[in-house]
Enzyme design. Sequence first.
Site, PDB file in Angstrom:
ATOM      1  N   ASN A   6      35.543  25.644  70.609  1.00  0.00           N
ATOM      2  CA  ASN A   6      35.372  27.063  70.279  1.00  0.00           C
ATOM      3  C   ASN A   6      34.576  27.145  68.972  1.00  0.00           C
ATOM      4  OD1 ASN A   6      35.896  29.557  68.890  1.00  0.00           O
ATOM      5  ND2 ASN A   6      37.477  30.002  70.381  1.00  0.00           N
ATOM      6  N   ASP A   8      33.548  29.940  67.336  1.00  0.00           N
ATOM      7  CA  ASP A   8      33.627  31.239  66.642  1.00  0.00           C
ATOM      8  C   ASP A   8      33.462  31.113  65.126  1.00  0.00           C
ATOM      9  OD1 ASP A   8      34.190  32.400  69.064  1.00  0.00           O
ATOM     10  OD2 ASP A   8      36.333  32.696  68.657  1.00  0.00           O
ATOM     11  N   HIS A   9      34.098  30.052  64.556  1.00  0.00           N
ATOM     12  CA  HIS A   9      34.127  30.011  63.094  1.00  0.00           C
ATOM     13  C   HIS A   9      32.828  29.511  62.466  1.00  0.00           C
ATOM     14  CE1 HIS A   9      37.925  31.751  63.142  1.00  0.00           C
ATOM     15  NE2 HIS A   9      38.538  30.736  63.706  1.00  0.00           N
ATOM     16  N   ARG A  17      28.218  35.824  54.640  1.00  0.00           N
ATOM     17  CA  ARG A  17      27.156  36.240  53.728  1.00  0.00           C
ATOM     18  C   ARG A  17      26.084  37.058  54.443  1.00  0.00           C
ATOM     19  NH1 ARG A  17      26.944  33.229  48.798  1.00  0.00           N
ATOM     20  NH2 ARG A  17      25.011  34.339  48.414  1.00  0.00           N
ATOM     21  N   HIS A  42      34.579  33.840  71.535  1.00  0.00           N
ATOM     22  CA  HIS A  42      35.360  35.074  71.729  1.00  0.00           C
ATOM     23  C   HIS A  42      34.512  36.232  71.216  1.00  0.00           C
ATOM     24  CE1 HIS A  42      39.479  37.250  70.899  1.00  0.00           C
ATOM     25  NE2 HIS A  42      38.640  37.998  71.583  1.00  0.00           N
ATOM     26  N   ARG A  44      34.577  39.574  70.202  1.00  0.00           N
ATOM     27  CA  ARG A  44      35.588  40.580  69.852  1.00  0.00           C
ATOM     28  C   ARG A  44      34.973  41.959  69.816  1.00  0.00           C
ATOM     29  NH1 ARG A  44      40.504  39.795  67.361  1.00  0.00           N
ATOM     30  NH2 ARG A  44      41.235  37.664  67.416  1.00  0.00           N
ATOM     31  N   ARG A  48      33.512  40.411  64.786  1.00  0.00           N
ATOM     32  CA  ARG A  48      33.708  39.812  63.464  1.00  0.00           C
ATOM     33  C   ARG A  48      33.097  38.413  63.348  1.00  0.00           C
ATOM     34  NH1 ARG A  48      40.142  38.485  63.421  1.00  0.00           N
ATOM     35  NH2 ARG A  48      40.295  40.684  63.927  1.00  0.00           N
ATOM     36  N   HIS A  49      32.903  37.743  64.462  1.00  0.00           N
ATOM     37  CA  HIS A  49      32.189  36.446  64.369  1.00  0.00           C
ATOM     38  C   HIS A  49      31.042  36.391  65.398  1.00  0.00           C
ATOM     39  CE1 HIS A  49      35.481  35.656  67.139  1.00  0.00           C
ATOM     40  NE2 HIS A  49      36.366  35.397  66.198  1.00  0.00           N
ATOM     41  N   GLU A  69      35.871  34.195  75.941  1.00  0.00           N
ATOM     42  CA  GLU A  69      37.176  34.825  75.684  1.00  0.00           C
ATOM     43  C   GLU A  69      36.933  36.284  75.374  1.00  0.00           C
ATOM     44  OE1 GLU A  69      39.282  33.136  72.443  1.00  0.00           O
ATOM     45  OE2 GLU A  69      39.284  31.159  73.326  1.00  0.00           O
ATOM     46  N   THR A  99      43.828  35.880  63.992  1.00  0.00           N
ATOM     47  CA  THR A  99      43.408  35.155  65.193  1.00  0.00           C
ATOM     48  C   THR A  99      44.286  35.642  66.325  1.00  0.00           C
ATOM     49  OG1 THR A  99      43.135  32.944  66.180  1.00  0.00           O
ATOM     50  CG2 THR A  99      44.981  33.214  64.673  1.00  0.00           C
ATOM     51  N   THR A 100      43.980  35.244  67.556  1.00  0.00           N
ATOM     52  CA  THR A 100      44.802  35.668  68.689  1.00  0.00           C
ATOM     53  C   THR A 100      46.244  35.230  68.440  1.00  0.00           C
ATOM     54  OG1 THR A 100      42.853  35.168  70.010  1.00  0.00           O
ATOM     55  CG2 THR A 100      44.865  35.683  71.213  1.00  0.00           C
ATOM     56  N   GLU A 150      45.346  29.829  80.814  1.00  0.00           N
ATOM     57  CA  GLU A 150      45.259  29.005  79.607  1.00  0.00           C
ATOM     58  C   GLU A 150      46.596  29.151  78.909  1.00  0.00           C
ATOM     59  OE1 GLU A 150      41.872  29.379  76.909  1.00  0.00           O
ATOM     60  OE2 GLU A 150      43.164  28.716  75.242  1.00  0.00           O
ATOM     61  N   HIS A 190      45.062  26.811  71.315  1.00  0.00           N
ATOM     62  CA  HIS A 190      45.482  27.508  70.111  1.00  0.00           C
ATOM     63  C   HIS A 190      46.290  26.572  69.215  1.00  0.00           C
ATOM     64  CE1 HIS A 190      46.105  30.748  67.353  1.00  0.00           C
ATOM     65  NE2 HIS A 190      45.165  31.380  68.030  1.00  0.00           N
ATOM     66  N   GLY A 191      45.731  26.326  68.043  1.00  0.00           N
ATOM     67  CA  GLY A 191      46.426  25.508  67.043  1.00  0.00           C
ATOM     68  C   GLY A 191      46.421  24.015  67.342  1.00  0.00           C
ATOM     69  N   GLY A 212      39.230  25.074  68.378  1.00  0.00           N
ATOM     70  CA  GLY A 212      38.257  25.678  67.484  1.00  0.00           C
ATOM     71  C   GLY A 212      38.465  25.327  66.025  1.00  0.00           C
ATOM     72  N   HIS A 213      39.455  25.940  65.413  1.00  0.00           N
ATOM     73  CA  HIS A 213      39.580  25.895  63.954  1.00  0.00           C
ATOM     74  C   HIS A 213      39.624  24.470  63.390  1.00  0.00           C
ATOM     75  CE1 HIS A 213      41.508  26.348  59.997  1.00  0.00           C
ATOM     76  NE2 HIS A 213      40.721  27.403  59.924  1.00  0.00           N
TER      77      HIS A 213
END
Length: 239
Positions: A6, A8-9, A17, A42, A44, A48-49, A69, A99-100, A150, A190-191, A212-213
């Site tokens: 993922n 997104d980040h 910026r 994702h 959204r 936001r990303h 997503e 986050t979700t 999922e 997730h996580g 992702g993260h």
Amino acid sequence: MKFSVNIDHIATLRNARAEIQPDPVTAALLAEQAGVDGIVVHLREDRRHINDRDLKLLRELITTRLDLEMAATEEIIGIACETLPDLVTLVPEKRQELTTEGGINVIDNFSIIADAIAELHKFRIPVSLFIEPSQEHIEAAIECKTDFIEIHTGIYANCPTEESAFDELERVRQAAKFAKKHGLGVNAGHGLNYKNMKDFRELTDIDEVSIGHAIIARAVLVGLPQAIKDMLNIIKFGF
Ligand code: PXP
């Protein structure tokens, strides 16, 4: 077990910026070269990303699989039907969340979800539902005619003790087995990170993890190809 990243980040960092770098599309292409099985984003409601331009370019350029997503809203369903991702994963979405925060409540939102799936199926887009590892939610997901689920692994990832993580892993294992038995594809996410994947990789009924993260956090320090290779080694070999 397959592994989709993922990204997104990467876009979160870019948007911090209002810059054009780092570009999530470049990141996706690098991730593919490093060996991932797919790219997850994702889109959204508040953008936001990931934004509409990213999604369009990703659809054109990536050669693995694109998992979009999204919330089951009219606007985003319309975008999905134009973009034709390889998979749509429906998630709950709240404006204020970082986050979700958990799986979609398929039972309480049955008709919204079933209608969204029917619409996406008209465009031959397979659908996954992000849900908790519970039999009653899986049964509702089956009734909605989903193709995949999922399983939300956030509770597993946040378990404070080894014992509670063991119990939650067992809950995920049973849910995956039940879903598989009923003909669903089974993803999870997730996580998940470099530590908890060492046990999680042993769940044979999980087709694919979406991470992702943890990957992007490591990539900032060691580079994206290295961060992906480190995760592929854990998934394949356990270390
Ligand atoms: N799966 C779903 C449905 C998600 O919403 C997210 C977070 O965007 C992930 C997987 C990846 O979670 P993480 O960033 O914690 O790896």
